[in-house]
Design a protein around this motif. Structure first.
Motif, PDB file in Angstrom:
ATOM      1  N   MET A 171       0.834  -1.201   0.000  1.00 46.04           N
ATOM      2  CA  MET A 171       0.000   0.000   0.000  1.00 46.04           C
ATOM      3  C   MET A 171       0.868   1.249   0.000  1.00 46.04           C
ATOM      4  SD  MET A 171      -2.851   1.109   2.744  1.00 46.04           S
ATOM      5  CE  MET A 171      -2.268   2.630   3.412  1.00 46.04           C
ATOM      6  N   ALA A 228      -9.627   0.558  -9.009  1.00 45.49           N
ATOM      7  CA  ALA A 228      -8.969  -0.035  -7.839  1.00 45.49           C
ATOM      8  C   ALA A 228      -9.979  -0.169  -6.710  1.00 45.49           C
ATOM      9  CB  ALA A 228      -7.785   0.825  -7.409  1.00 45.49           C
ATOM     10  N   GLY A 229     -10.839   0.848  -6.568  1.00 44.88           N
ATOM     11  CA  GLY A 229     -11.874   0.779  -5.541  1.00 44.88           C
ATOM     12  C   GLY A 229     -12.795  -0.397  -5.769  1.00 44.88           C
ATOM     13  N   TYR A 285     -12.050  -3.213  -7.269  1.00 48.71           N
ATOM     14  CA  TYR A 285     -11.322  -4.430  -6.875  1.00 48.71           C
ATOM     15  C   TYR A 285     -11.363  -4.612  -5.358  1.00 48.71           C
ATOM     16  CZ  TYR A 285      -9.220  -5.089 -11.472  1.00 48.71           C
ATOM     17  OH  TYR A 285      -9.011  -5.319 -12.784  1.00 48.71           O
ATOM     18  N   LEU A 286     -11.163  -3.498  -4.649  1.00 49.95           N
ATOM     19  CA  LEU A 286     -11.180  -3.551  -3.192  1.00 49.95           C
ATOM     20  C   LEU A 286     -12.553  -3.999  -2.719  1.00 49.95           C
ATOM     21  CD1 LEU A 286      -9.079  -2.879  -1.074  1.00 49.95           C
ATOM     22  CD2 LEU A 286     -10.147  -0.676  -0.790  1.00 49.95           C
ATOM     23  N   GLN A 288     -13.195  -7.545  -2.617  1.00 49.11           N
ATOM     24  CA  GLN A 288     -12.328  -8.235  -1.662  1.00 49.11           C
ATOM     25  C   GLN A 288     -11.063  -8.757  -2.283  1.00 49.11           C
ATOM     26  OE1 GLN A 288     -14.512 -10.979   0.719  1.00 49.11           O
ATOM     27  NE2 GLN A 288     -15.395  -9.198   1.716  1.00 49.11           N
ATOM     28  N   SER A 289     -10.439  -7.923  -3.097  1.00 50.36           N
ATOM     29  CA  SER A 289      -9.185  -8.350  -3.677  1.00 50.36           C
ATOM     30  C   SER A 289      -8.197  -7.200  -3.568  1.00 50.36           C
ATOM     31  CB  SER A 289      -9.477  -8.802  -5.088  1.00 50.36           C
ATOM     32  OG  SER A 289      -8.416  -8.813  -5.831  1.00 50.36           O
ATOM     33  N   PRO A 290      -7.760  -6.893  -2.328  1.00 50.77           N
ATOM     34  CA  PRO A 290      -6.913  -5.717  -2.108  1.00 50.77           C
ATOM     35  C   PRO A 290      -5.603  -5.769  -2.873  1.00 50.77           C
ATOM     36  CG  PRO A 290      -6.985  -7.083  -0.146  1.00 50.77           C
ATOM     37  CD  PRO A 290      -8.008  -7.615  -1.081  1.00 50.77           C
ATOM     38  N   ALA A 297      -6.184  -4.394  -6.224  1.00 51.56           N
ATOM     39  CA  ALA A 297      -6.458  -2.963  -6.135  1.00 51.56           C
ATOM     40  C   ALA A 297      -5.150  -2.183  -6.029  1.00 51.56           C
ATOM     41  CB  ALA A 297      -7.344  -2.678  -4.925  1.00 51.56           C
ATOM     42  N   LEU A 298      -4.240  -2.661  -5.147  1.00 49.66           N
ATOM     43  CA  LEU A 298      -2.982  -1.938  -4.958  1.00 49.66           C
ATOM     44  C   LEU A 298      -2.114  -2.022  -6.200  1.00 49.66           C
ATOM     45  CD1 LEU A 298      -2.272  -2.826  -1.274  1.00 49.66           C
ATOM     46  CD2 LEU A 298      -3.019  -0.679  -2.228  1.00 49.66           C
ATOM     47  N   THR A 330     -10.405 -14.747  -0.777  1.00 52.57           N
ATOM     48  CA  THR A 330     -10.128 -13.342  -0.477  1.00 52.57           C
ATOM     49  C   THR A 330      -8.947 -12.766  -1.266  1.00 52.57           C
ATOM     50  OG1 THR A 330      -8.642 -13.803   1.375  1.00 52.57           O
ATOM     51  CG2 THR A 330     -10.985 -13.574   1.878  1.00 52.57           C
TER      52      THR A 330
END
Lengths: 332, 181
Positions: A116, B54-55, B57-58, B61-63, B66-67, B136
């Motif tokens: 992040m 990206a939001g 994706y988040l 539930q796939s952070p 997203a990142l 997740t």
């Protein structure tokens, strides 16, 4: 509303206020540290007038910046020009959210915290470039072009180094990474020579990339006041200009926090005594002092020197480090 | 009148609002990218759209994705596009002629047809049941899937990237040689 939700909201608000306060405090007092240290290295006295030993100087600076007029030059692209300083402060403050300052003091213990921080760091490159382009100024445009070349060049060794570190820690979670380094200083990632004998070199590469990514001297091509007036910031006045500097110092703080977590054992004591927040802060500020020390010791490099250092030395070294880590992990 | 604020009531509303916000940002960015007169705005709109994506994706539930979306698409792709615009020194026409009406209608029709086809396709596809989804979106699972099930595609992509690097080197080399002569 249930008890849990209220607690969550209060916690959220407290951390939000805390993060912004921490960022603002550091931005203000790191400037003072910078000026004091520079004057000490140059046998001057630095700011002494405002408050005892000049301790209220940052407050005076802030009041001065806020009372100045925000100028909008004629040819400027207004929306992007105004968006620049705002957007440049947000990502580094967001990065603070996932940094574990001590065993319990962390706003959000996010599993991919390390990733992040790099993702948000990438945004600020883009925003700095937008600000430079929107300024409709030749110096700003040249500086914007330099930002791209510099940040792309140094992001590669930085990410490769962090990747090889992640390979040996098996985790992107900053809390877990610190937990693995409990005990004396010989457990720190910096000295974990068992998994990778090149660890100190990796730390050195990380530190150089930190200087370059946060645009600090000797790599401050973005500002380069002797060549480009003030680079990207040329057309900004008042607090618009101030926000860029706040962002720069918060970036340094985030970078030093990350170095502390990744290599220097976070909140753990070097001798296994009394772990806690104080050790984290001591290590972090020691690194900040080192960053300032480097700035006032070395002259600005040439731009070609800067790119050569990255592409010809740092990237091959970082890749060798990655390969070595993989081999060591496979063998032992 | 008391408002029921129990988690079971509040969370669906909050998540619906979040989804609306994220989808709105994506669409807004896309509209800016497509309709802006200046290229700088187009790229900025594209970046905004990537943030929205990206939001999403988040939200799914796939952070990790997203990142990566932010790190690669904003940090690298948008920056490089912007760099190309700066180097090419595009002459930006401030008072560009109004776009041809016919072309606009044609574009709209094509886009509408595409959207319709996609919606129909989405309606007909037999989606995987939830339990089969990769758990997740954890990094380990993605890595394992990339190197086992999708190994061939993974290697092919690296060949494509290698070719791109070689091509860039060839172009850069010939340019330098011509200058010297």
């Amino acid at each position: 509303m249930t008890e849990g939700m209220v607690m969550n909201l209060v916690r959220l608000l407290l951390y939000l206020v805390g993060m912004i306060g921490f960022a603002a405090f550091n931005a203000a007092y790191l400037t003072l540290l910078e000026r004091k240290q520079a004057s000490w290295m140059q046998l001057r006295r630095g700011p002494t007038e405002v408050g005892p030993w000049g301790l209220l100087q940052p407050v005076a600076d802030g009041v001065k910046l806020m009372s100045k007029q925000l100028l909008l030059p004629r040819d400027v692209d207004v929306p992007l020009f105004l968006l620049g300083p705002i957007m440049v402060v947000v990502p580094p403050i967001l990065c603070l959210v996932t940094i574990p300052f001590s065993e319990t003091l962390v706003a959000r213990n996010f599993n991919l915290g390390l990733l992040m921080i790099f993702a948000f760091g990438a945004i600020s490159t883009f925003v700095l470039m937008l600000a430079g382009l929107a300024s409709a100024n030749k110096f700003s445009s040249i500086a914007a072009a330099r930002i791209v070349a510099q940040n792309i060049a140094y992001e590669i060794p930085l990410l490769v180094i962090v990747l090889s570190l992640v390979m040996s820690t098996h985790s992107f979670n900053l809390h877990t990474i610190v937990d693995q380094q409990a005990g004396g200083f010989w457990h720190w990632n910096l000295l974990r020579l068992g998994t990778n004998p090149l660890m100190p070199v990796a730390f050195l590469i990380y530190f150089i990339c930190l200087l370059a990514e946060s645009n600090r001297a000797p790599f401050d091509m973005v500002e380069a006041e002797s060549e480009l007036v003030a680079g990207v910031f040329t057309e900004y006045s008042g607090m618009g200009f101030g926000l860029f500097f706040i962002a720069e110092y918060v970036n340094i703080v985030v970078g030093c926090c990350l170095a502390t977590i990744l290599f220097l054992g976070g909140w753990h004591c070097p001798f296994g005594l009394l772990p806690g927040l104080h050790w984290f802060l001591i290590k972090m500020y020691a690194l900040c002092v080192m960053v300032v020390w480097v700035r006032w010791s070395f002259p600005r490099t040439q731009f070609y020197g800067l790119l050569n250092l990255s592409w010809k030395i740092l990237i091959p070294l970082a890749l060798a480090n990655l390969l070595l880590t993989a081999v060591m992990l496979k063998l032992f | 009148m008391t408002i029921d604020l129990s988690p079971e009531k509040v969370y669906p509303v909050v998540s619906a609002l979040l989804f609306a916000g994220v989808a709105g940002i994506t669409l807004l960015g896309a509209v800016v990218a497509a309709s802006a007169r200046r290229l700088v705005y187009s790229v900025s709109g594209l970046a905004l759209s990537f943030v929205g994506l990206a939001g999403i994706y988040l939200f799914l539930q796939s952070p990790f994705l997203a990142l990566m979306q932010i790190l690669i698409y904003i940090g690298a792709v948008c920056v490089v596009i912007m760099f190309a615009i700066m180097l090419a020194d595009v002459v930006e026409e401030k008072s560009a002629r109004p776009r041809a009406l016919l072309a606009g209608i044609a574009c709209f029709l094509v886009a509408a047809m595409l959207a319709f086809a996609l919606i129909v396709l989405i309606g007909r596809t037999a989606w995987m049941p939830k339990a089969v989804q990769v758990n997740t979106g954890a990094v380990q699972d993605i890595g394992r899937a990339l190197l086992t099930r999708f190994g061939f595609a993974f290697e092919l992509i690296s060949v494509v990237l290698l070719l791109a690097i070689l091509g860039a080197l060839v172009v850069a080399r010939t340019g330098r040689g011509n200058n010297r002569e």
